[in-house]
Design an enzyme around this catalytic site. Structure first.
Site, short mmCIF file in Angstrom:
data_model
loop_
_atom_site.label_atom_id
_atom_site.label_comp_id
_atom_site.label_asym_id
_atom_site.label_seq_id
_atom_site.Cartn_x
_atom_site.Cartn_y
_atom_site.Cartn_z
CB THR A 1 -0.81 0.03 1.29
OG1 THR A 1 0.00 0.02 2.58
CG2 THR A 1 -1.94 -1.17 1.29
N GLY A 2 0.46 2.13 -0.71
CA GLY A 2 1.16 3.53 -0.77
C GLY A 2 2.31 3.21 -1.76
N GLY B 1 8.02 7.09 -2.72
CA GLY B 1 8.93 6.74 -1.49
C GLY B 1 9.21 5.38 -1.11
CB ILE B 2 9.27 3.63 2.14
CG1 ILE B 2 10.57 5.01 2.93
CG2 ILE B 2 9.36 2.39 2.70
CD1 ILE B 2 10.11 5.00 4.37
N GLY B 3 7.54 2.91 -0.30
CA GLY B 3 6.55 1.71 -0.89
C GLY B 3 6.84 1.61 -2.12
CB SER C 1 7.81 6.24 12.51
OG SER C 1 8.68 7.32 12.48
CE1 TYR D 1 3.84 9.66 10.32
CE2 TYR D 1 5.60 10.07 11.73
CZ TYR D 1 5.36 9.54 10.56
OH TYR D 1 6.04 8.81 9.80
N1 NAP Z 1 10.15 9.08 4.88
C1 NAP Z 1 10.45 9.10 6.15
O1 NAP Z 1 11.44 9.74 6.84
C2 NAP Z 1 9.57 8.09 7.08
C3 NAP Z 1 10.25 7.72 8.15
C4 NAP Z 1 9.62 6.83 9.18
C5 NAP Z 1 8.34 6.36 8.62
N2 NAP Z 1 7.89 6.82 7.34
C6 NAP Z 1 6.65 6.09 6.88
O2 NAP Z 1 6.95 5.57 5.81
C7 NAP Z 1 5.51 5.57 4.98
C8 NAP Z 1 5.73 5.55 3.60
O3 NAP Z 1 6.19 7.20 3.69
P1 NAP Z 1 7.12 7.76 2.63
O4 NAP Z 1 7.95 8.54 3.36
O5 NAP Z 1 7.55 6.78 1.53
O6 NAP Z 1 5.97 8.90 2.06
P2 NAP Z 1 5.28 9.11 0.73
O7 NAP Z 1 6.76 9.19 -0.30
O8 NAP Z 1 4.63 10.43 0.71
O9 NAP Z 1 4.40 7.97 0.19
C9 NAP Z 1 3.18 7.78 0.73
C10 NAP Z 1 2.58 6.80 0.08
O10 NAP Z 1 1.20 6.44 0.86
C11 NAP Z 1 0.37 6.86 -0.08
N3 NAP Z 1 -0.95 7.13 0.68
C12 NAP Z 1 -1.03 8.03 1.72
N4 NAP Z 1 -2.20 8.10 2.20
C13 NAP Z 1 -3.02 6.87 1.61
C14 NAP Z 1 -4.20 6.15 1.77
N5 NAP Z 1 -5.26 6.72 2.48
N6 NAP Z 1 -4.56 5.10 1.20
C15 NAP Z 1 -3.55 4.64 0.06
N7 NAP Z 1 -2.51 5.21 0.03
C16 NAP Z 1 -2.21 6.45 0.64
C17 NAP Z 1 0.55 7.91 -0.94
O11 NAP Z 1 -0.20 8.06 -2.41
P3 NAP Z 1 -1.45 8.62 -2.48
O12 NAP Z 1 -1.10 10.07 -1.87
O13 NAP Z 1 -1.81 8.90 -4.03
O14 NAP Z 1 -2.55 8.12 -1.81
C18 NAP Z 1 1.99 7.55 -1.46
O15 NAP Z 1 2.06 6.44 -2.15
C19 NAP Z 1 4.53 6.31 5.94
O16 NAP Z 1 3.88 5.10 6.72
C20 NAP Z 1 5.49 6.92 6.73
O17 NAP Z 1 4.78 7.30 7.79
C21 NAP Z 1 8.57 7.58 6.58
#
Ligand code: NAP
Length: 248
Positions: A11-12, A16-18, A137, A150
């Site tokens: 999912t997601g 980014g990470i996904g 996180s 968060y």
């Molecule tokens: N980057 C960091 O430093 C970091 C650190 C710790 C944890 N994380 C966690 O890692 C995960 C991925 O984050 P990321 O940093 O890769 O961010 P990102 O690049 O903003 O990616 C977030 C992804 O989630 C999707 N998304 C958001 N809300 C959604 C929903 N309701 N249903 C389905 N898809 C949804 C977005 O697509 P759409 O907007 O099109 O739905 C996007 O594909 C998150 O859970 C975040 O909290 C990130």
């Protein structure tokens, strides 16, 4: 590292990470279903992954969407789902005096409700063995000014991984969480942070740099694979030393 033709749902997975996890799964010979809400972004990501990837527009916080996503995945690839990465999440600043209960709940709805729906709706479609990875996180364990929604949501995700692991242990389903520290992804743009600000923030990271999303994906791959077969209910820190090393 993965069983041949394993089917993974991320999912997601459009960013980014996904997306990095999906890329890694495809490179390892798996098939992957990626989801997100923005169709254009999702299609663009799927194109970079090639024909072993299927994009499905779905809101992780909607039980109906998640049910449809798993049904579509299984119908399309004609096999059960061996790997689920509950990665979709949002980050918002939520200073307490300016954040209503509804705004607080919005974050919890995606980050906690979305993880719950992602796992619950997967159950009828899971292969055995199966590995579920919840993306939590470092924020789960660190109170952060203006980020109560968060941080609380990610603490709940770590807890959900342990509870799901306990509940599914007799069913050959492992559940672990992963806790990145700071990874260089578009999530920071959504917070209005520039790359320069992110790099400045990185001074507090013992390794002095944010993670590349591929480095988080490598740990997700480990939890997805048989190499981690003796792990369940664990939280894996992938944070450049932030949780384990004192800044002094
Ligand atoms: N980057 C960091 O430093 C970091 C650190 C710790 C944890 N994380 C966690 O890692 C995960 C991925 O984050 P990321 O940093 O890769 O961010 P990102 O690049 O903003 O990616 C977030 C992804 O989630 C999707 N998304 C958001 N809300 C959604 C929903 N309701 N249903 C389905 N898809 C949804 C977005 O697509 P759409 O907007 O099109 O739905 C996007 O594909 C998150 O859970 C975040 O909290 C990130």
């Amino acid at each position: 590292m993965l069983s041949k033709n394993a089917l993974a749902v991320v999912t997601g997975g459009s960013s980014g990470i996904g997306l990095a996890a999906a890329e890694r799964f495809v490179a390892e010979g798996a098939r992957v279903v990626i989801s997100g809400r923005n169709e254009e972004k999702l299609q663009r990501a799927a194109q970079t992954l090639g024909d072993r990837a299927l994009p499905v527009v779905a809101d992780a916080a909607s039980q109906d969407d998640m049910q449809r996503l798993y049904q579509t995945a299984v119908d399309h690839f004609q096999c059960d789902v061996g790997i689920v990465v509950a990665n979709a999440g949002v980050s918002r600043q939520t200073p307490v005096p300016e954040t209503s209960l509804a705004q607080f709940s919005d974050v919890l709805n995606v980050n906690v409700g979305g993880v719950y729906a992602t796992v619950r709706e997967a159950l009828p479609f899971l292969a055995r063995p199966a590995s579920i990875i919840l993306v939590a996180s470092l924020a789960a364990n660190q109170g952060t000014k203006n980020f109560s929604a968060y941080c609380a949501s990610k603490a709940a995700v770590v807890s959900l991984a342990k509870c799901f692991a306990a509940e599914f242990i007799g069913f050959d389903i492992r559940v672990n969480s992963i806790s990145p520290g700071v990874a260089n992804t578009p999530i920071f743009e959504s917070l209005g942070m520039s790359e320069a600000q992110l790099m400045q923030w990185s001074n507090v990271i013992p390794m002095k740099r944010p993670a590349d999303p591929a480095e988080i994906a490598a740990a997700i791959l480990f939890l997805a694979s048989d190499a981690s077969r003796y792990m369940t209910g664990a939280d894996l820190a992938v944070d450049g030393g932030m949780s384990g090393i004192s800044p002094f």
